[in-house]
Scaffold this active site. Structure first.
Site, PDB file in Angstrom:
ATOM      1  N   LEU A  96       0.863  -1.173   0.000  1.00 38.83           N
ATOM      2  CA  LEU A  96       0.000   0.000   0.000  1.00 38.83           C
ATOM      3  C   LEU A  96       0.900   1.223   0.000  1.00 38.83           C
ATOM      4  O   LEU A  96       1.987   1.197   0.599  1.00 38.83           O
ATOM      5  CB  LEU A  96      -0.894   0.032   1.243  1.00 38.83           C
ATOM      6  CG  LEU A  96      -1.981  -1.048   1.374  1.00 38.83           C
ATOM      7  CD1 LEU A  96      -2.736  -0.858   2.690  1.00 38.83           C
ATOM      8  CD2 LEU A  96      -2.946  -1.018   0.201  1.00 38.83           C
ATOM      9  N   ASP A  97       0.463   2.297  -0.627  1.00 38.73           N
ATOM     10  CA  ASP A  97       1.213   3.545  -0.577  1.00 38.73           C
ATOM     11  C   ASP A  97       1.406   3.976   0.874  1.00 38.73           C
ATOM     12  O   ASP A  97       0.589   3.660   1.747  1.00 38.73           O
ATOM     13  CB  ASP A  97       0.470   4.657  -1.317  1.00 38.73           C
ATOM     14  CG  ASP A  97       0.370   4.406  -2.806  1.00 38.73           C
ATOM     15  OD1 ASP A  97       1.130   3.565  -3.317  1.00 38.73           O
ATOM     16  OD2 ASP A  97      -0.478   5.060  -3.451  1.00 38.73           O
ATOM     17  N   ARG A  98       2.454   4.743   1.108  1.00 35.26           N
ATOM     18  CA  ARG A  98       2.742   5.231   2.460  1.00 35.26           C
ATOM     19  C   ARG A  98       1.517   5.854   3.118  1.00 35.26           C
ATOM     20  O   ARG A  98       1.212   5.588   4.290  1.00 35.26           O
ATOM     21  CB  ARG A  98       3.875   6.261   2.395  1.00 35.26           C
ATOM     22  CG  ARG A  98       4.099   7.019   3.694  1.00 35.26           C
ATOM     23  CD  ARG A  98       5.250   7.988   3.582  1.00 35.26           C
ATOM     24  NE  ARG A  98       5.343   8.809   4.797  1.00 35.26           N
ATOM     25  CZ  ARG A  98       6.411   9.499   5.148  1.00 35.26           C
ATOM     26  NH1 ARG A  98       7.488   9.488   4.384  1.00 35.26           N
ATOM     27  NH2 ARG A  98       6.425  10.210   6.248  1.00 35.26           N
ATOM     28  N   THR A 152      -1.695   5.568   2.243  1.00 33.20           N
ATOM     29  CA  THR A 152      -2.940   4.807   2.126  1.00 33.20           C
ATOM     30  C   THR A 152      -3.000   3.861   3.314  1.00 33.20           C
ATOM     31  O   THR A 152      -2.037   3.148   3.594  1.00 33.20           O
ATOM     32  CB  THR A 152      -2.986   4.011   0.816  1.00 33.20           C
ATOM     33  OG1 THR A 152      -2.969   4.916  -0.291  1.00 33.20           O
ATOM     34  CG2 THR A 152      -4.243   3.155   0.734  1.00 33.20           C
TER      35      THR A 152
END
Length: 352
Positions: free
Chosen positions: A142-144, A146
């Site tokens: 997951l993105d930082r 998100t």
């Protein structure tokens, strides 16, 4: 920092796939690393971006970008709190807090999920299926900024099964996103390939180039909110991923001219007034539901995760402007009402 290097294809390598050539000739550490670089638009053959399946010919000029290796801190466990929802000898399901990077990178050498997993499990109890020591336990990311549910694997056997299930679209992943504007349709599908942006290497974009990879996102409208003095209204949506490209939902929503609220990167089509971001310092994007077969036992498992505090507060502020829940919205609301709230509060500035 990156630098560009050059390789001339020898006669004996003619006909090789580009990703295989890059690995065999040491341009990149592994074939998977080469494939990632090609997909990211960092490899060019005779000046053109091509796919990883491209067959090279003798005399081709391959220009490839490599990252300058920083002095790396030895990988170690760090006592970063984790919100674990399920754990056995094979895998972990956790709710990732905002601000937590999944694995070390040049600009973030520690304080990551990998460091937290090592502290929790020990290196010897984490899979290494990504082929790199700094990605222990990681099967997807997951993105930082998100938040929400994601999987980690303890054994290589479980890791390989989970990665294959993700590739085969057998893992059902759903996200909640609040986007700018009032979306006209209750459901939709975005089928638009994604590649590295032409002029900004840290951004992704919908592009029609050989290096672009298939990307499919479906969405359902859950709730719509009337326009206000500083915005053009909002729509709460549920997104389902059929592929897992970098920044996929964020890129696709910008492409539809409904960028995600609070997104600091993909906001070109959003309102200019900062008040339209509802006070958020990160994108309103949360992995709230996941369903899959256990990689060893085959048992069907499903988990749901309520919104963290910052996203709940933004949504609560819009409540007086709601047009009401759609049928899909009522389903999602019932699922959230029965779901635990994240127990670890993150920070957009990362863990301490």
């Amino acid at each position: 920092m990156t630098r560009s290097l050059c390789h001339i294809v020898a006669a004996e390598d003619a006909g090789s796939r580009l990703d295989a050539l890059c690995a065999q000739r040491g341009l990149y550490a592994s074939r998977s690393a080469a494939a990632r670089a090609i997909d990211e638009g960092r490899v060019f053959v005779n000046g053109a971006a091509v796919s990883k399946k491209h067959a090279v010919t003798a005399g081709d000029t391959v220009v490839y970008e490599v990252d300058e290796e920083p002095s790396r801190t030895p990988l170690s466990g760090q006592p970063i709190e984790l919100d674990i929802r399920f754990e056995d000898d094979d895998m972990i399901v956790l709710s990732k807090q905002v601000g937590l990077v999944c694995h070390p990178a040049a600009d973030h050498v520690d304080g990551t999920l990998v460091n937290a997993l090592i502290w929790h499990c020990g290196e010897e109890h984490l899979c290494s299926v990504q082929g790199e020591d700094d990605r222990l336990g990681i099967v997807h990311r997951l993105d930082r900024d998100t938040s929400g549910l994601m999987l980690a694997a303890k054994t290589d056997a479980a890791g390989y099964v989970l990665m294959e299930d993700i590739r085969a679209r057998a893992i059902d992943r759903h996200y909640l996103a609040l986007v700018h504007g009032i979306m006209a349709h209750d459901t939709g599908m975005i089928d638009a390939p994604i590649a590295r942006a032409a002029n900004e290497r840290t951004r992704m974009a919908v592009r029609d180039v050989p290096s672009a990879r298939e990307a499919i996102t479906t969405f359902r409208a859950l709730e719509r909110f009337e326009a206000g003095p500083h915005d053009d209204g909002y729509t709460l949506i549920e997104c389902k991923l059929f592929t897992g490209r970098t920044h996929q939902i964020r890129v696709h929503m910008q492409y539809t001219r409904h960028p995600i609220v609070g997104d600091p990167v993909y906001t070109a089509n959003g309102p200019k007034d900062p008040r339209a971001q509802l006070g958020l310092e990160r994108q309103f994007l949360h992995s709230y539901s996941i369903r899959f077969a256990h990689p060893v036992t085959g048992e069907e498992l499903s988990f749901a995760d309520n919104l963290p505090r910052d996203l709940r507060e933004a949504l609560d502020a819009l409540a007086p402007r709601s047009r009401g829940l759609t049928e899909a919205g009522r389903e999602a609301a019932a699922l959230l009402a029965a779901s635990p709230t994240p127990s670890v509060e993150g920070s957009v500035y990362g863990p301490a």
